[in-house]
Design a protein around this motif. Structure first.
Motif, PDB file in Angstrom:
ATOM      1  N   ASP A 101       0.851  -1.200   0.000  1.00 27.34           N
ATOM      2  CA  ASP A 101       0.000   0.000   0.000  1.00 27.34           C
ATOM      3  C   ASP A 101       0.883   1.244   0.000  1.00 27.34           C
ATOM      4  O   ASP A 101       0.719   2.158   0.804  1.00 27.34           O
ATOM      5  N   ALA A 102       1.843   1.245  -0.953  1.00 25.76           N
ATOM      6  CA  ALA A 102       2.872   2.283  -0.962  1.00 25.76           C
ATOM      7  C   ALA A 102       3.010   2.911  -2.342  1.00 25.76           C
ATOM      8  O   ALA A 102       4.123   3.183  -2.802  1.00 25.76           O
ATOM      9  N   LEU A 103       1.901   3.156  -3.018  1.00 28.52           N
ATOM     10  CA  LEU A 103       1.970   3.670  -4.386  1.00 28.52           C
ATOM     11  C   LEU A 103       2.581   5.062  -4.450  1.00 28.52           C
ATOM     12  O   LEU A 103       3.042   5.480  -5.514  1.00 28.52           O
ATOM     13  N   GLY A 104       2.605   5.778  -3.338  1.00 29.40           N
ATOM     14  CA  GLY A 104       3.234   7.092  -3.332  1.00 29.40           C
ATOM     15  C   GLY A 104       4.734   7.051  -3.115  1.00 29.40           C
ATOM     16  O   GLY A 104       5.406   8.071  -3.268  1.00 29.40           O
ATOM     17  N   ASP A 105       5.271   5.888  -2.800  1.00 28.41           N
ATOM     18  CA  ASP A 105       6.711   5.770  -2.589  1.00 28.41           C
ATOM     19  C   ASP A 105       7.449   5.970  -3.905  1.00 28.41           C
ATOM     20  O   ASP A 105       6.985   5.553  -4.976  1.00 28.41           O
ATOM     21  N   GLU A 106       8.614   6.579  -3.826  1.00 29.14           N
ATOM     22  CA  GLU A 106       9.368   6.891  -5.040  1.00 29.14           C
ATOM     23  C   GLU A 106       9.686   5.639  -5.851  1.00 29.14           C
ATOM     24  O   GLU A 106       9.586   5.636  -7.080  1.00 29.14           O
ATOM     25  N   GLY A 107      10.061   4.544  -5.174  1.00 30.15           N
ATOM     26  CA  GLY A 107      10.354   3.315  -5.888  1.00 30.15           C
ATOM     27  C   GLY A 107       9.140   2.735  -6.590  1.00 30.15           C
ATOM     28  O   GLY A 107       9.239   2.216  -7.705  1.00 30.15           O
ATOM     29  N   ALA A 108       7.978   2.826  -5.957  1.00 35.23           N
ATOM     30  CA  ALA A 108       6.753   2.336  -6.583  1.00 35.23           C
ATOM     31  C   ALA A 108       6.357   3.203  -7.770  1.00 35.23           C
ATOM     32  O   ALA A 108       5.928   2.694  -8.811  1.00 35.23           O
ATOM     33  N   VAL A 109       6.509   4.507  -7.644  1.00 34.17           N
ATOM     34  CA  VAL A 109       6.174   5.416  -8.747  1.00 34.17           C
ATOM     35  C   VAL A 109       7.068   5.144  -9.954  1.00 34.17           C
ATOM     36  O   VAL A 109       6.624   5.213 -11.104  1.00 34.17           O
TER      37      VAL A 109
END
Length: 471
Positions: free
Chosen positions: A401-409
């Protein structure tokens, strides 16, 4: 912010508390693997006096950043230092008897760390889980096969992290009888290997394997990376000789050896291998009889992480013929995959075949063979970034639940569906808390949960193509 203190079995640690979530980072579960402890099984931590500050991640296992195009997609977090064997704990401030989830990172057994920002455990603690992540030795330090050293040292580290969690997690408000281990890619392989061991199984409530290989390599294959490194260094492939080489020099030589790898001529990767002490049985076989619930799945387009569109465009029907010969593929595989992916290019068909050979076919075969509860998923949401589609590792930002994390983006872009992340995250938590993620257990060719813009339970996708691989 406050600084709570927890008393572990070897000493007190102080973490941080922000908005009701406590975080304890870099807690040692084994002694630093340096000097004579290199190429040796993990040893106990010496107890300490006073309160140890646990507000920063521990050092990472020796490694280099991902090279080339893949390095633009997968973050590399490298922290220098010797105290590699550490765990991190996130917990709800008032946790008492909570379910526990222990995460093992991926990275082909030679890269990665629990310190990558996408792996932040806050969303799990926010939703009632005591979340733990662990570092373990990688590459030459963790998976060399040497005549004068134990095998599968990295797996032994992971087992030590699991045992530490079992002994200590009640102090953090977790229930030691409710530990679910999970991991992605090489981390999924670590999870499978731990569950394969009968001595560790009593510590586990369940396991989640995301895109993880299930087979241990032969001793000959697993020995190749260390042998090749030693040959390049002009020394012998023994622990005695390699201890005289600085860890980062071993990494640099490994990078030299892999720099010219191709689809058909890849440098042998690091693998676990069968060993009476650390992996007595091949996980694919041992997990059939493991009486613990398992959730297992893959991504539809795993291969697209490693092969960008321009590389796929260079692959031809002739490349497939060479691959089929090298892998001893049955006749009819090309026809079956052409039917399953009618609009695919030759390169895309080759990629799908490799995906299924490596992770999907073994996962489905295991699910069919197991009598214990087994839940199968397929992640299919297509990322718009670099035409990744549902590539390897894309699901991690959703699970955390980390879509805002830089790696996920970097992999999913800025428009990834939050509702899909919320659903996957909740399903992973539900499995950890109850042993059931919320869809029917797999039986034969029965339902698979397909995560996409619209999530639904479907009959096993592309069953005919999978069947062609095993004729």
């Amino acid at each position: 912010m406050s600084y709570p203190v927890i008393h572990t079995e070897t000493g007190a640690v102080s973490g941080t508390r922000v908005e009701g979530i406590e975080r304890y980072l870099g807690i040692p579960y084994a002694a630093p693997p340096v000097g004579a402890r290199r190429f040796a099984l993990p040893e106990p931590v010496a107890p300490w006096d006073g309160v140890r500050e646990a507000t920063a991640f521990g050092p990472t296992s020796p490694q280099s950043p991902y090279p080339g195009e893949i390095g633009k997609l997968l973050p590399s977090t490298i922290i220098p230092g010797d105290d590699i064997l550490t765990v991190n704990v996130w917990r709800p401030g008032e946790a008492d008897g909570a379910a526990v989830m222990l995460w093992f990172h991926g990275g082909a057994l030679e890269r990665g760390t629990a310190a990558i920002s996408t792996y932040d455990g806050t969303p799990f603690a926010r939703d009632g889980i005591v979340f733990v992540s662990a570092n373990y030795r990688l590459g030459a330090e963790g998976f060399s096969v040497l005549p004068d050293a134990p095998r599968n040292i990295g797996l032994a580290d992971a087992a030590a992290a699991l045992r530490w969690t079992s002994r200590n997690i009640a102090r953090f408000g977790g229930d030691p009888s409710r530990i679910t281990i999970f991991g992605e890619s090489a981390g999924g392989a670590v999870v499978a290997a731990l569950l394969a061991r009968e001595d560790l199984r009593p510590l586990l409530a369940g396991a989640i394997i995301e895109s993880g290989p299930l087979d241990a390599a032969t001793t000959e294959r697993a020995a190749r990376p260390a042998r090749d490194i030693a040959r390049r260094l002009g020394t012998t492939a023994t622990a005695e000789a390699l201890r005289r080489v600085p860890p980062q020099r071993l990494v640099a030589v490994r990078d030299e050896l892999t720099a010219s790898s191709t689809l058909l001529r890849a440098a042998p990767g690091y693998n676990a291998t069968i060993d009476p002490a650390t992996l007595p049985e091949n996980p694919r076989r041992a997990l059939v009889d493991a009486e613990r619930p398992v959730m297992i799945g893959t991504n539809t387009d795993e291969y697209r992480l490693w092969y960008p569109p321009e590389a796929l465009a260079k692959l031809s029907r002739r490349t497939y013929a060479l691959l089929a010969l090298a892998k001893r593929l049955p006749r009819g595989v090309w026809r079956a995959y052409r039917a399953a992916f009618p609009a695919a290019s030759p390169g895309e068909i080759i990629g799908q075949v490799l995906t299924d050979l490596t992770v999907r076919q073994p996962a489905i075969a295991l699910a069919r063979a197991r009598t214990a509860q087994t839940f199968v998923y397929e992640f299919s949401w297509p990322s718009p970034v670099r035409d990744l589609r549902a590539a390897h590792a894309l699901e991690i930002g959703f699970v955390f639940d980390a879509l805002g994390d830089e790696g996920a983006v970097t992999m999913a872009g800025t428009g990834a569906p939050q509702e899909l992340a919320a659903r996957m995250h909740a399903d992973w938590i539900r499995f950890a808390e109850t042993g059931d993620p919320g869809w029917p257990a797999f039986r034969g060719d029965s339902l698979v949960r397909r995560y996409d813009a619209v999530t639904q339970d479907v009959t096993l996708p592309r069953a005919e193509a999978l069947a062609a691989l095993t004729r």
